[in-house]
Design a protein around this motif. Structure first.
Motif, PDB file in Angstrom:
ATOM      1  N   ARG A   1      -3.108   9.664  -2.820  1.00 40.15           N
ATOM      2  CA  ARG A   1      -2.394   9.632  -1.534  1.00 40.15           C
ATOM      3  C   ARG A   1      -2.614   8.289  -0.831  1.00 40.15           C
ATOM      4  O   ARG A   1      -1.693   7.713  -0.249  1.00 40.15           O
ATOM      5  CB  ARG A   1      -2.852  10.789  -0.649  1.00 40.15           C
ATOM      6  CG  ARG A   1      -2.381  12.152  -1.134  1.00 40.15           C
ATOM      7  CD  ARG A   1      -2.667  13.230  -0.101  1.00 40.15           C
ATOM      8  NE  ARG A   1      -2.306  14.540  -0.605  1.00 40.15           N
ATOM      9  CZ  ARG A   1      -1.051  15.018  -0.638  1.00 40.15           C
ATOM     10  NH1 ARG A   1      -0.059  14.271  -0.188  1.00 40.15           N
ATOM     11  NH2 ARG A   1      -0.813  16.217  -1.104  1.00 40.15           N
ATOM     12  N   ASP A   2      -3.850   7.771  -0.899  1.00 44.74           N
ATOM     13  CA  ASP A   2      -4.132   6.469  -0.299  1.00 44.74           C
ATOM     14  C   ASP A   2      -3.342   5.371  -1.013  1.00 44.74           C
ATOM     15  O   ASP A   2      -2.721   4.511  -0.370  1.00 44.74           O
ATOM     16  CB  ASP A   2      -5.624   6.163  -0.379  1.00 44.74           C
ATOM     17  CG  ASP A   2      -6.444   7.005   0.591  1.00 44.74           C
ATOM     18  OD1 ASP A   2      -5.861   7.525   1.559  1.00 44.74           O
ATOM     19  OD2 ASP A   2      -7.663   7.135   0.364  1.00 44.74           O
ATOM     20  N   ALA A   3      -3.369   5.421  -2.352  1.00 48.16           N
ATOM     21  CA  ALA A   3      -2.667   4.391  -3.129  1.00 48.16           C
ATOM     22  C   ALA A   3      -1.169   4.421  -2.840  1.00 48.16           C
ATOM     23  O   ALA A   3      -0.522   3.374  -2.719  1.00 48.16           O
ATOM     24  CB  ALA A   3      -2.925   4.590  -4.621  1.00 48.16           C
ATOM     25  N   GLN A   4      -0.627   5.629  -2.712  1.00 48.47           N
ATOM     26  CA  GLN A   4       0.798   5.747  -2.415  1.00 48.47           C
ATOM     27  C   GLN A   4       1.133   5.109  -1.071  1.00 48.47           C
ATOM     28  O   GLN A   4       2.111   4.366  -0.933  1.00 48.47           O
ATOM     29  CB  GLN A   4       1.223   7.215  -2.424  1.00 48.47           C
ATOM     30  CG  GLN A   4       2.712   7.423  -2.158  1.00 48.47           C
ATOM     31  CD  GLN A   4       3.109   8.880  -2.172  1.00 48.47           C
ATOM     32  OE1 GLN A   4       2.251   9.767  -2.145  1.00 48.47           O
ATOM     33  NE2 GLN A   4       4.398   9.144  -2.230  1.00 48.47           N
TER      34      GLN A   4
ATOM     35  N   LEU B   1      -5.066   2.514  -9.017  1.00 51.36           N
ATOM     36  CA  LEU B   1      -5.569   1.498  -8.093  1.00 51.36           C
ATOM     37  C   LEU B   1      -5.457   0.066  -8.591  1.00 51.36           C
ATOM     38  O   LEU B   1      -5.697  -0.865  -7.817  1.00 51.36           O
ATOM     39  CB  LEU B   1      -7.039   1.789  -7.767  1.00 51.36           C
ATOM     40  CG  LEU B   1      -7.322   3.065  -6.958  1.00 51.36           C
ATOM     41  CD1 LEU B   1      -8.821   3.308  -6.865  1.00 51.36           C
ATOM     42  CD2 LEU B   1      -6.705   2.956  -5.565  1.00 51.36           C
ATOM     43  N   TYR B   2      -5.099  -0.152  -9.869  1.00 51.14           N
ATOM     44  CA  TYR B   2      -5.203  -1.522 -10.385  1.00 51.14           C
ATOM     45  C   TYR B   2      -4.310  -2.527  -9.650  1.00 51.14           C
ATOM     46  O   TYR B   2      -4.651  -3.712  -9.585  1.00 51.14           O
ATOM     47  CB  TYR B   2      -4.930  -1.545 -11.902  1.00 51.14           C
ATOM     48  CG  TYR B   2      -3.508  -1.855 -12.290  1.00 51.14           C
ATOM     49  CD1 TYR B   2      -3.097  -3.166 -12.529  1.00 51.14           C
ATOM     50  CD2 TYR B   2      -2.551  -0.852 -12.403  1.00 51.14           C
ATOM     51  CE1 TYR B   2      -1.785  -3.464 -12.871  1.00 51.14           C
ATOM     52  CE2 TYR B   2      -1.246  -1.143 -12.736  1.00 51.14           C
ATOM     53  CZ  TYR B   2      -0.870  -2.455 -12.975  1.00 51.14           C
ATOM     54  OH  TYR B   2       0.431  -2.740 -13.300  1.00 51.14           O
ATOM     55  N   PRO B   3      -3.149  -2.119  -9.017  1.00 54.45           N
ATOM     56  CA  PRO B   3      -2.381  -3.136  -8.284  1.00 54.45           C
ATOM     57  C   PRO B   3      -2.995  -3.508  -6.926  1.00 54.45           C
ATOM     58  O   PRO B   3      -2.624  -4.515  -6.337  1.00 54.45           O
ATOM     59  CB  PRO B   3      -1.005  -2.477  -8.067  1.00 54.45           C
ATOM     60  CG  PRO B   3      -0.981  -1.264  -8.941  1.00 54.45           C
ATOM     61  CD  PRO B   3      -2.400  -0.841  -9.074  1.00 54.45           C
ATOM     62  N   VAL B   4      -3.932  -2.694  -6.416  1.00 49.82           N
ATOM     63  CA  VAL B   4      -4.407  -2.866  -5.044  1.00 49.82           C
ATOM     64  C   VAL B   4      -5.085  -4.225  -4.821  1.00 49.82           C
ATOM     65  O   VAL B   4      -4.815  -4.892  -3.814  1.00 49.82           O
ATOM     66  CB  VAL B   4      -5.340  -1.704  -4.638  1.00 49.82           C
ATOM     67  CG1 VAL B   4      -5.945  -1.942  -3.260  1.00 49.82           C
ATOM     68  CG2 VAL B   4      -4.566  -0.385  -4.653  1.00 49.82           C
ATOM     69  N   PRO B   5      -5.988  -4.703  -5.714  1.00 51.15           N
ATOM     70  CA  PRO B   5      -6.675  -5.971  -5.420  1.00 51.15           C
ATOM     71  C   PRO B   5      -5.743  -7.146  -5.184  1.00 51.15           C
ATOM     72  O   PRO B   5      -6.039  -8.022  -4.355  1.00 51.15           O
ATOM     73  CB  PRO B   5      -7.548  -6.195  -6.668  1.00 51.15           C
ATOM     74  CG  PRO B   5      -7.763  -4.830  -7.222  1.00 51.15           C
ATOM     75  CD  PRO B   5      -6.500  -4.074  -6.946  1.00 51.15           C
ATOM     76  N   THR B   6      -4.614  -7.203  -5.888  1.00 51.15           N
ATOM     77  CA  THR B   6      -3.708  -8.352  -5.733  1.00 51.15           C
ATOM     78  C   THR B   6      -2.587  -8.077  -4.750  1.00 51.15           C
ATOM     79  O   THR B   6      -2.078  -9.012  -4.115  1.00 51.15           O
ATOM     80  CB  THR B   6      -3.100  -8.734  -7.099  1.00 51.15           C
ATOM     81  OG1 THR B   6      -2.482  -7.563  -7.690  1.00 51.15           O
ATOM     82  CG2 THR B   6      -4.173  -9.255  -8.040  1.00 51.15           C
ATOM     83  N   ARG B   7      -2.182  -6.812  -4.631  1.00 54.76           N
ATOM     84  CA  ARG B   7      -1.036  -6.496  -3.763  1.00 54.76           C
ATOM     85  C   ARG B   7      -1.451  -6.233  -2.312  1.00 54.76           C
ATOM     86  O   ARG B   7      -0.730  -6.590  -1.383  1.00 54.76           O
ATOM     87  CB  ARG B   7      -0.295  -5.272  -4.317  1.00 54.76           C
ATOM     88  CG  ARG B   7       0.243  -5.465  -5.723  1.00 54.76           C
ATOM     89  CD  ARG B   7       1.443  -6.373  -5.743  1.00 54.76           C
ATOM     90  NE  ARG B   7       1.871  -6.673  -7.107  1.00 54.76           N
ATOM     91  CZ  ARG B   7       3.009  -7.277  -7.412  1.00 54.76           C
ATOM     92  NH1 ARG B   7       3.820  -7.657  -6.445  1.00 54.76           N
ATOM     93  NH2 ARG B   7       3.319  -7.521  -8.661  1.00 54.76           N
ATOM     94  N   VAL B   8      -2.567  -5.546  -2.131  1.00 54.60           N
ATOM     95  CA  VAL B   8      -3.061  -5.259  -0.774  1.00 54.60           C
ATOM     96  C   VAL B   8      -4.561  -5.542  -0.728  1.00 54.60           C
ATOM     97  O   VAL B   8      -5.380  -4.624  -0.644  1.00 54.60           O
ATOM     98  CB  VAL B   8      -2.741  -3.805  -0.348  1.00 54.60           C
ATOM     99  CG1 VAL B   8      -1.325  -3.675   0.158  1.00 54.60           C
ATOM    100  CG2 VAL B   8      -2.989  -2.821  -1.483  1.00 54.60           C
ATOM    101  N   PRO B   9      -4.941  -6.822  -0.795  1.00 50.88           N
ATOM    102  CA  PRO B   9      -6.368  -7.179  -0.904  1.00 50.88           C
ATOM    103  C   PRO B   9      -7.209  -6.692   0.270  1.00 50.88           C
ATOM    104  O   PRO B   9      -8.402  -6.420   0.098  1.00 50.88           O
ATOM    105  CB  PRO B   9      -6.338  -8.712  -0.989  1.00 50.88           C
ATOM    106  CG  PRO B   9      -5.000  -9.114  -0.457  1.00 50.88           C
ATOM    107  CD  PRO B   9      -4.067  -8.007  -0.804  1.00 50.88           C
ATOM    108  N   GLU B  10      -6.605  -6.560   1.459  1.00 47.35           N
ATOM    109  CA  GLU B  10      -7.394  -6.102   2.606  1.00 47.35           C
ATOM    110  C   GLU B  10      -7.864  -4.660   2.409  1.00 47.35           C
ATOM    111  O   GLU B  10      -8.984  -4.292   2.808  1.00 47.35           O
ATOM    112  CB  GLU B  10      -6.586  -6.236   3.903  1.00 47.35           C
ATOM    113  CG  GLU B  10      -5.361  -5.347   4.011  1.00 47.35           C
ATOM    114  CD  GLU B  10      -4.145  -5.891   3.269  1.00 47.35           C
ATOM    115  OE1 GLU B  10      -3.074  -5.270   3.349  1.00 47.35           O
ATOM    116  OE2 GLU B  10      -4.271  -6.952   2.601  1.00 47.35           O
ATOM    117  N   GLN B  11      -7.048  -3.834   1.749  1.00 47.53           N
ATOM    118  CA  GLN B  11      -7.462  -2.457   1.449  1.00 47.53           C
ATOM    119  C   GLN B  11      -8.507  -2.441   0.339  1.00 47.53           C
ATOM    120  O   GLN B  11      -9.432  -1.637   0.355  1.00 47.53           O
ATOM    121  CB  GLN B  11      -6.245  -1.616   1.040  1.00 47.53           C
ATOM    122  CG  GLN B  11      -5.194  -1.451   2.122  1.00 47.53           C
ATOM    123  CD  GLN B  11      -5.709  -0.658   3.306  1.00 47.53           C
ATOM    124  OE1 GLN B  11      -6.754  -0.016   3.248  1.00 47.53           O
ATOM    125  NE2 GLN B  11      -4.978  -0.716   4.418  1.00 47.53           N
TER     126      GLN B  11
END
Length: 646
Positions: free
Chosen positions: A37-40, A80-90
């Motif tokens: 849900r968070d990732a979405q 979660l693998y896209p999170v570090p590059t797509r939304v680094p603040e999260q």
């Protein structure tokens, strides 16, 4: 039954919830739901370079991971693998809450993110090998990373199947046929292999794909009725044999494999036996052969169509009995017989052996690692011809090789114990010479720090300069390549100093004699040298004196000097103690050296060179006791050498 590729998009987290949490405990499912849900919320609205929505791609990867029965960490990493590059603040806010296992998988996926062949069709071999090396690096660390990478490629191809007009669709499809389908095959993951192959086929040859699909669809009802009758027959047979449990199903045949068989055997679609196929699953190997005997007793076998992959498994470990028989209506039928365990291994391949469960140890035995690397080598043979590299992978199972990456993601393989200096010289000789410091995983470390697999290494260089003599001391370099390049640099530096000193002496001698207008090129030739630089070095060493120099200016060289020049010009069967020989050092020609008087090596002998501070280069026989002593006292001055004439 013919399988067609599903390209149905994942609608939402709610519709995928049950499938995503399959075979997980209740606490694991709750954790997965929270993270999803968070990732979405973070990823919805973002798109990849291909135009595909980031969230549907990540969720599709996680669903495929669940279908492969991968563990919770794998499914979380997919989400979660896209999170570090797509939304680094999260990412900064959540990474401390994630397990080391999940973080390691995400890092591995990021490392593989840039694995692309520069051209889709006929990619250069070096690109293919580089991509293969990156995949192997990830698999040596954790094969789940590559299973997730395969799942990512399936999602990309599904997207292109709905958007075939995209400019990158064909290049991705060709790359998938070259790299990813053979990899899925070698890892035995048929579930992903057939979909990658069919989707790539659909994008690369849409007309043939559509024509073949249409021909198959025209007779689908008839074929399914035939298979239903055969399933009933075999069900009755197994009940009579009192085998339990068992399962009899129609076996799907995929479009690309049908196309390949038609091409390979030059058959028409009507002549393909296994369009009509039944699969029988039984508990034991003994049951497999018992069922085979009954099938052959009741139906006429078709000659040349039996394969025993249980006794002789395929390279990827696939096991099954394959036979073709004439059915009751006179038409051919393919029958596959295997155990339930063999079927699981066939569908999920290496994934079936890497299902990490709560409280269960991860597979790490030597035999499993050997089996995995055999699969990798077989895959490498399919996609790239790189025998030297194959040997390096084989050594990896003994931990004789480490794999590190440049900041740009290029993978460099080095011997175990290699240092940043070895790494720098592996990148380029000039980078090695100008190396002044190193960052490993972002931290500055000493140049003699041993590297380990998975580290990212960044070399800090000066604009000019050369290596340090300290680097030839124990602990700074372990590769022969780096050591020889360092020694060669110092040999060339001393040769340059010798040449400069000789040039000054020659010019002074000519000036005192009033011969400043003499052409040095002609003078060098008269004395038997190919170039002035060789004359300068010989003059500095005292091999040519002022008298011989001035006589050559007058055109009257001394007889003894002429003989000496002749010895310098041509190879000889005998090399005397006062001769000057031309040798090759570190692959570089044009070095002149004197034979050592202690062993007097002759032309054709195995030799090494020694760089003396006073006499320049001398050459010794490799078995010379004196050079053995010098290796111990001054190892940095002993250089590999060969005769230039050889």
């Amino acid at each position: 039954m013919v399988a067609t590729t599903s390209s149905v998009a994942v609608a939402s987290w709610e519709t995928a919830q049950a499938a995503l949490g399959i075979e997980l405990s209740e606490p694991e499912r709750l954790q997965l739901e929270t993270v999803a849900r968070d990732a979405q919320s973070w990823l919805e609205g973002l798109t990849l370079e291909t135009g595909e929505p980031v969230w549907s791609h990540a969720l599709g990867m996680a669903l495929l991971a669940a279908e492969l029965k991968l563990d919770l960490a794998s499914r979380l990493a997919a989400l979660l693998y896209p999170v570090p590059t797509r939304v680094p603040e999260q990412w900064d806010a959540i990474q401390e809450s994630l397990s080391p296992d999940v973080l390691r998988l995400i890092k591995g996926l990021q490392r593989l993110h840039g694995v692309r062949l520069r051209s889709g069709d006929g990619a250069p071999e070096r690109d293919t090998i580089e991509a293969v090396r990156k995949m192997v690096l990830a698999m040596v660390e954790d094969v789940r990373v590559v299973l997730l990478r395969l799942s990512s490629r399936v999602m990309t191809l599904r997207w292109f199947a709905k958007h075939p007009e995209h400019e990158s669709a064909r290049s991705y499809a060709a790359e998938s046929q070259t790299l990813y389908a053979p990899l899925a095959n070698r890892l035995g993951i048929w579930r992903l292999k057939w979909e990658i192959e069919d989707l790539a086929f659909r994008l690369l040859d849409p007309e043939t794909y559509k024509s073949l699909a249409k021909r198959l669809e025209e007779r689908r009802v008839e074929r399914e009725a035939f298979i239903t009758e055969r399933i009933a027959e075999f069900t009755a047979l197994l009940q009579q044999m009192k085998i339990a449990p068992f399962e009899v199903t129609g076996r799907p045949k995929h479009l690309y494999s049908i196309f390949l068989k038609m091409q390979r055997k030059r058959l028409d679609l009507r002549e393909i036996y296994d369009l009509r196929a039944v699969r029988i699953l039984v508990p034991t190997v003994a049951d497999c052969y018992a069922v085979l005997a009954e099938v052959h007793a009741r139906y006429q076998p078709i000659e040349g169509e039996f394969d025993d992959y249980i006794a002789r498994p395929k390279a990827n470990g696939y096991q099954s009995l394959h036979t073709a028989v004439v059915a009751a209506d006179g038409r051919p039928l393919e029958v596959q017989i295997r155990t339930f365990a063999m079927h699981r291994a066939a569908e999920f391949g290496v994934a079936a052996h890497w299902r990490y469960k709560e409280g269960a140890p991860k597979p790490s035995s030597y035999d499993e690692k050997i089996a995995l690397l055999r699969s990798l080598l077989a895959w490498r043979d399919e996609v790239a011809d790189a025998n030297v590299w194959a040997d390096r992978v084989k050594r990896a199972i003994k931990e004789e090789v480490i794999y590190v990456t440049t900041p740009a993601g290029r993978v460099i393989d080095l011997p175990y114990g290699a240092t940043p200096i070895d790494f720098a010289y592996r990148i380029h000789t000039d980078v090695g010479h100008r190396c002044r410091g190193v960052k490993v995983d972002g931290q500055i470390v000493p140049l003699n720090t041993p590297l380990t697999t998975g580290q990212t290494v960044e070399i800090l260089t000066a604009k000019t300069g050369g290596p340090s003599r300290d680097w030839l001391q124990p602990g700074f370099v372990v590769t022969r390549h780096a050591r020889s390049k360092i020694r060669l640099w110092f040999a060339q530096a001393e040769q340059a100093q010798l040449e400069a000193r000789g040039k000054t002496l020659v010019e002074q001698t000519l000036a005192r004699a009033g011969k400043t207008k003499t052409k040095v090129d002609d003078l060098a030739a008269r004395l038997g040298f190919k170039e002035p630089a060789a004359l300068y070095r010989a003059f500095a060493r005292g091999e040519v004196g002022p008298k011989a120099l001035l006589e050559a200016v007058e055109g009257k060289p001394d007889a003894s000097e002429s003989a000496s020049a002749a010895r310098r010009r041509a190879p000889q069967d005998h090399v005397g103690p006062n001769a000057v020989a031309s040798v090759v050092i570190g692959g570089e020609r044009g070095f002149y050296a004197q034979p050592a008087k202690c062993c007097l090596p002759q032309l054709g002998d195995a030799i090494v060179a020694f760089l003396s501070r006073s006499r320049g280069l001398t050459i010794h026989h490799q078995a010379c006791p004196e050079i053995a002593r010098l290796r111990h006292v001054h190892p940095e001055r002993v250089l590999p050498a060969t005769w230039e004439s050889s």
